[in-house]
Write a protein that holds these residues in place. Structure first.
Motif, PDB file in Angstrom:
ATOM      1  N   SER A  58       0.841  -1.192   0.000  1.00 25.58           N
ATOM      2  CA  SER A  58       0.000   0.000   0.000  1.00 25.58           C
ATOM      3  C   SER A  58       0.878   1.244   0.000  1.00 25.58           C
ATOM      4  N   GLY A  59       0.267   2.391  -0.313  1.00 23.96           N
ATOM      5  CA  GLY A  59       1.006   3.648  -0.263  1.00 23.96           C
ATOM      6  C   GLY A  59       0.842   4.466  -1.516  1.00 23.96           C
ATOM      7  N   ASP A  60       1.716   5.460  -1.670  1.00 23.00           N
ATOM      8  CA  ASP A  60       1.707   6.351  -2.828  1.00 23.00           C
ATOM      9  C   ASP A  60       2.818   5.919  -3.779  1.00 23.00           C
ATOM     10  N   PHE A  61       2.438   5.375  -4.911  1.00 20.88           N
ATOM     11  CA  PHE A  61       3.388   4.814  -5.867  1.00 20.88           C
ATOM     12  C   PHE A  61       3.880   5.906  -6.814  1.00 20.88           C
ATOM     13  N   GLU A  62       4.659   6.830  -6.260  1.00 22.45           N
ATOM     14  CA  GLU A  62       5.229   7.926  -7.034  1.00 22.45           C
ATOM     15  C   GLU A  62       6.480   8.403  -6.319  1.00 22.45           C
ATOM     16  N   LEU A  63       7.296   9.158  -7.034  1.00 24.47           N
ATOM     17  CA  LEU A  63       8.526   9.676  -6.460  1.00 24.47           C
ATOM     18  C   LEU A  63       8.224  10.481  -5.196  1.00 24.47           C
ATOM     19  N   GLY A  64       8.918  10.152  -4.121  1.00 24.81           N
ATOM     20  CA  GLY A  64       8.686  10.812  -2.841  1.00 24.81           C
ATOM     21  C   GLY A  64       7.572  10.188  -2.026  1.00 24.81           C
ATOM     22  N   GLY A  75       8.932   2.191   3.524  1.00 24.25           N
ATOM     23  CA  GLY A  75       9.912   3.247   3.305  1.00 24.25           C
ATOM     24  C   GLY A  75       9.418   4.270   2.313  1.00 24.25           C
ATOM     25  N   GLU A  76      10.374   4.896   1.620  1.00 21.59           N
ATOM     26  CA  GLU A  76      10.080   5.987   0.701  1.00 21.59           C
ATOM     27  C   GLU A  76      10.683   5.699  -0.671  1.00 21.59           C
ATOM     28  N   ILE A  77       9.965   6.054  -1.716  1.00 26.41           N
ATOM     29  CA  ILE A  77      10.472   5.934  -3.082  1.00 26.41           C
ATOM     30  C   ILE A  77      11.342   7.161  -3.354  1.00 26.41           C
ATOM     31  N   ILE A  78      12.645   6.954  -3.494  1.00 26.30           N
ATOM     32  CA  ILE A  78      13.567   8.089  -3.578  1.00 26.30           C
ATOM     33  C   ILE A  78      14.113   8.316  -4.995  1.00 26.30           C
ATOM     34  N   ARG A  79      13.864   7.405  -5.903  1.00 27.69           N
ATOM     35  CA  ARG A  79      14.249   7.604  -7.298  1.00 27.69           C
ATOM     36  C   ARG A  79      13.352   6.727  -8.160  1.00 27.69           C
ATOM     37  N   CYS A  80      12.932   7.248  -9.309  1.00 24.80           N
ATOM     38  CA  CYS A  80      12.046   6.471 -10.179  1.00 24.80           C
ATOM     39  C   CYS A  80      12.211   6.939 -11.614  1.00 24.80           C
ATOM     40  N   GLU A  81      12.626   6.026 -12.481  1.00 26.22           N
ATOM     41  CA  GLU A  81      12.844   6.318 -13.897  1.00 26.22           C
ATOM     42  C   GLU A  81      12.180   5.221 -14.731  1.00 26.22           C
ATOM     43  N   PRO A  82      10.842   5.285 -14.910  1.00 31.80           N
ATOM     44  CA  PRO A  82      10.131   4.252 -15.663  1.00 31.80           C
ATOM     45  C   PRO A  82      10.626   4.175 -17.101  1.00 31.80           C
ATOM     46  N   PRO A  83      10.698   2.988 -17.688  1.00 30.32           N
ATOM     47  CA  PRO A  83      10.495   1.676 -17.069  1.00 30.32           C
ATOM     48  C   PRO A  83      11.829   0.984 -16.750  1.00 30.32           C
ATOM     49  N   ARG A  84      12.809   1.765 -16.331  1.00 29.50           N
ATOM     50  CA  ARG A  84      14.165   1.227 -16.203  1.00 29.50           C
ATOM     51  C   ARG A  84      14.608   0.962 -14.777  1.00 29.50           C
ATOM     52  N   MET A  85      14.277   1.828 -13.833  1.00 31.52           N
ATOM     53  CA  MET A  85      14.787   1.618 -12.480  1.00 31.52           C
ATOM     54  C   MET A  85      13.994   2.406 -11.452  1.00 31.52           C
ATOM     55  N   PHE A  86      14.016   1.904 -10.208  1.00 30.30           N
ATOM     56  CA  PHE A  86      13.535   2.678  -9.074  1.00 30.30           C
ATOM     57  C   PHE A  86      14.348   2.283  -7.848  1.00 30.30           C
ATOM     58  N   ARG A  87      14.426   3.217  -6.907  1.00 28.53           N
ATOM     59  CA  ARG A  87      15.157   2.976  -5.658  1.00 28.53           C
ATOM     60  C   ARG A  87      14.285   3.418  -4.503  1.00 28.53           C
ATOM     61  N   LEU A  88      14.344   2.668  -3.420  1.00 30.86           N
ATOM     62  CA  LEU A  88      13.537   3.008  -2.259  1.00 30.86           C
ATOM     63  C   LEU A  88      14.268   2.643  -0.979  1.00 30.86           C
ATOM     64  N   THR A  89      13.929   3.351   0.080  1.00 32.68           N
ATOM     65  CA  THR A  89      14.440   2.951   1.386  1.00 32.68           C
ATOM     66  C   THR A  89      13.667   1.708   1.823  1.00 32.68           C
ATOM     67  N   TRP A  90      14.348   0.850   2.578  1.00 31.39           N
ATOM     68  CA  TRP A  90      13.762  -0.437   2.966  1.00 31.39           C
ATOM     69  C   TRP A  90      13.975  -0.612   4.472  1.00 31.39           C
ATOM     70  N   ILE A  91      12.941  -0.260   5.242  1.00 33.91           N
ATOM     71  CA  ILE A  91      13.060  -0.235   6.700  1.00 33.91           C
ATOM     72  C   ILE A  91      12.083  -1.247   7.292  1.00 33.91           C
ATOM     73  N   PHE A  92      12.626  -2.176   8.071  1.00 31.42           N
ATOM     74  CA  PHE A  92      11.784  -3.174   8.745  1.00 31.42           C
ATOM     75  C   PHE A  92      11.654  -2.765  10.216  1.00 31.42           C
ATOM     76  N   GLY A  93      10.419  -2.524  10.650  1.00 30.40           N
ATOM     77  CA  GLY A  93      10.209  -2.099  12.032  1.00 30.40           C
ATOM     78  C   GLY A  93      10.531  -0.626  12.210  1.00 30.40           C
TER      79      GLY A  93
END
Length: 218
Positions: A58-64, A75-93
């Protein structure tokens, strides 16, 4: 499925990387799928398709935007370049002060018109004791399971009951071989084989404990 083929379909690499929080560890997985870049991008970013092979997200599927995997990390989507790559923070707990954990997904055309290579790289600052105990298999086996699920889904094969399958002999075999494969990648990355053997044993025990004795054991 052919468990050995599924394990061998994934290339694994273990390394180190500098992060804003200090030296981190990296795990990289690479696997190719028989589908187009655009279809694979949709499979790994569409909230309607993610539950079919990964988990509800769930969440907002867009940059930021912020996201949450049901029962897992967020976490947060911190980079997104469709359709090649995306980066996100990955925090458990709860976030750890001074911690760092990011996942990047990269897609690129492979050999053939409808074949795409996916690279998943997870970079994190790891507690040294936890690394000594489990090594990269602590996250690597879980990512292997995710890429397995994606491959089955794209190939039109679904695991009926994921929880029941997770207790099966087939699942234990996959996770055991996955743990061993991460051990081999860790040795290739420069760790001493004796230390890696202990990591593999602990990781295998965590993911694929010995089944209960008895006539009804799976």
């Amino acid at each position: 499925m052919d468990i050995v083929d599924e394990i061998n379909a994934i290339h694994r690499r273990v390394g180190r990387a500098e992060t804003p929080a200090g030296e981190g560890r990296t795990v990289l997985l690479r696997r190719s799928y028989d589908t187009s870049v655009h279809d694979l991008w949709d499979a790994v970013t569409n909230p309607e398709r993610l539950p079919r092979w990964f988990a509800p997200v769930s969440g907002d599927f867009e940059l930021g935007g912020r996201y949450q995997v049901q029962g897992n990390a967020g976490g947060e989507i911190i980079r997104c370049e469709p359709p090649r790559m995306f980066r996100l923070t990955w925090i458990f707990g709860e976030p750890v002060e001074g911690g760092f954990s990011e996942v990047e997904i990269r897609l690129s055309p492979a050999d053939g018109a409808d074949r795409t290579t996916l690279e998943l790289e997870h970079v994190a600052v790891i507690d040294p004791q936890r690394w000594t105990e489990y090594g990269p298999g602590a996250v690597g086996v879980g990512w292997d399971l995710s890429l397995l699920g994606l491959g089955l889904y794209l190939g039109g094969t679904m695991i009926g009951d994921p929880d029941a399958w997770g207790e099966s002999r087939e699942a234990r075999e996959f996770m055991t071989l996955s743990s061993n494969a991460w051990g081999a990648a860790t040795v290739a990355g420069g760790e001493h084989p004796d230390a890696v053997a202990a990591m593999v044993a602990n990781t295998t025990r965590f993911y694929a404990p010995a089944p209960p004795a008895g006539p009804n054991a799976p």
